[in-house]
Scaffold this active site. Structure first.
Site, mmCIF file in Angstrom:
data_model
loop_
_atom_site.group_PDB
_atom_site.id
_atom_site.type_symbol
_atom_site.label_atom_id
_atom_site.label_comp_id
_atom_site.label_asym_id
_atom_site.label_seq_id
_atom_site.Cartn_x
_atom_site.Cartn_y
_atom_site.Cartn_z
ATOM 1 C CE1 TYR A 109 3.413 4.498 -0.133
ATOM 2 C CE2 TYR A 109 3.815 2.943 -2.615
ATOM 3 C CZ TYR A 109 3.571 2.814 -0.590
ATOM 4 O OH TYR A 109 3.018 2.528 0.350
ATOM 5 C CD GLU A 197 4.939 3.134 3.421
ATOM 6 O OE1 GLU A 197 3.138 3.240 2.688
ATOM 7 O OE2 GLU A 197 5.208 4.418 4.149
#
Ligand code: ADP
Ligand code: MG
Length: 405
Positions: A109, A197
């Site tokens: 992530y 993101e």
């Protein structure tokens, strides 16, 4: 403002962030043809909506033949996709992104966003990729690293190494990560983003870091300065009421209660919503009609509040500072009359020309309820929304407030 994954991946490419090869399709035929232009023998068909968690909702499918890709595309296109990040109606799938399938060794992530506390951009990274980052943060916060970038110094190599260390990267991948983080930082500043993101950022079996998913949000106030970003707006993915509100310069946010709120000033709007909650009710919306409101804006605001049919009562709470209460009253009367309003409306007015405003409401014969303060207004509207206040008589005007008294 949000954009689609395929649009974000184009921007990633422009800033040297590696993404899988792919193309966007709006028909099953196009999806089939795209597979023939892409390398490999497996492809991923991905529903393009402004929400994540598509994987679990059937919006990310691996196809092993061109025909299968067409079938997946045709089942997604034209559907309304519900994920745990959308509301119960979901979002329309008008296009799919078809890309080469990657051989995944690790999923990470990585995101970049504005940290309002430190007034800096921060990278957030975790080796637990592909998962809900909020869940990782709640259960295993030690698996997440925050790296804050000093605005004058910019992103430093050692900061990229810190991120690489928590991801457990080797030397070769470390260099790739630095390029990706640099690209994200430059992209963020160049386009006035509020968030970038990548979840997941993957390491492929052959050791390459690739952004497999791409999510970008932009600061609404900066979008007009970027024609390329503004052109990426997809109104079909936005709340129609919120989009309509923008046209009238109203700040509107849909909520899931049944008491419509029309207030001037964001702070007063928040306080009004709190008060409605305190009295046991639930607001249907946040609405700030702004300081310099007028009759047309008030009418537009009423239309918005009533447009979805779930609103059971409306609370108008206006403090007439810049705007005069009689102007607001005229707007309310015009809207109520024009829209043949049948649900109860509670009005609390205060400020300049309040006597005139209240007397206009009382003399209208439209059965509006008026309240002297926010406390009683909130109590009244909650009762009326529950249907127990149906017998409440519309408040009579105190004699001292009669026009000319
Ligand atoms: P969402 O976050 O909306 O669920 P993602 O793009 O993150 O959508 O995809 C979900 C999962 O599907 C990823 O975590 C990854 O495991 C897999 N996936 C997505 N794209 C590919 C691809 N090109 N090749 C292989 N797997 C993929
Ligand atoms: Mg994802």
């Amino acid at each position: 403002m949000n954009i689609h994954e395929y649009q974000a991946k184009q921007l990633f490419r422009d800033f040297a962030i590696p993404v899988p090869q792919g193309a966007v399709a709006t028909t099953a035929d196009q999806a089939q043809q795209i597979t023939q232009q892409l390398p490999g023998s497996a492809w991923v068909v991905k529903a393009q909506i402004h929400a994540g968690a598509r994987g679990k909702a059937g919006g990310v499918k691996v196809a092993h033949s061109a025909q299968e890709a067409a079938d997946f595309a045709s089942s997604m296109l034209g559907s309304q996709m519900v994920t745990h990040q959308t509301d119960a109606h979901g979002l329309p799938v008008n296009s799919v992104w078809v890309e080469e399938a990657s051989a995944i060794k690790n999923e990470f992530y990585l995101s970049l966003l504005v940290d309002r506390d430190s007034e800096r951009l921060i990278f957030i990274a975790s080796a637990a990729g592909g998962m809900d980052i909020e869940a990782v943060a709640a259960e295993t916060p030690e698996k997440i690293i925050h790296v804050s970038v000093h605005p004058a110094a910019g992103l430093q190599a050692y900061q990229c190494r810190q991120v690489g260390a928590i991801l457990g990267l080797g030397k070769e991948q470390q260099g790739q990560l630095q390029k990706i983080m640099t690209g994200m930082y430059e992209l963020f500043l160049a386009k006035d983003c509020s968030q970038i993101e990548i979840n997941p950022l993957i390491e492929t079996e052959d050791g390459k870091l690739v952004a497999l998913d791409a999510k970008m949000n932009f600061d609404d106030n900066a979008v007009p300065a970027h024609a390329d970003i503004a052109a990426m707006r997809d109104a079909s993915q936005e709340d129609t009421k919120e989009a309509e509100a923008k046209q009238f310069d109203l700040n509107y946010i849909t909520l899931d209660g049944n008491i419509g709120c029309m207030v001037n000033g964001a702070g007063l709007a928040m306080a009004t919503m709190d008060m409605v909650k305190l009295k046991g009710g639930a607001p249907a919306n946040f609405l700030d009609v702004g300081g310099g409101t007028n009759k047309d804006k008030v009418k537009a605001a009423f239309k918005l509040i009533l447009s979805d049919g779930t609103t059971k009562a409306v609370l108008v709470n206006i403090f007439g500072g810049i705007v005069k209460c009689d102007v607001i009253a005229a707007g309310i009367l015009a809207a109520v009359e024009e829209m043949h309003l049948t649900i109860p409306v509670v009005v609390r007015l205060e400020g300049t020309n309040v006597e005139l405003g209240l007397s206009m409401l009382a003399q209208s014969g439209l059965g509006l309820h008026t309240a002297e303060d926010l406390n009683s207004a909130a109590e009244m509207v909650v009762k009326l929304a529950e249907g127990v206040g149906g017998s409440l008589p519309p408040t009579a005007l105190p004699p001292s407030m009669e026009v000319g008294a």
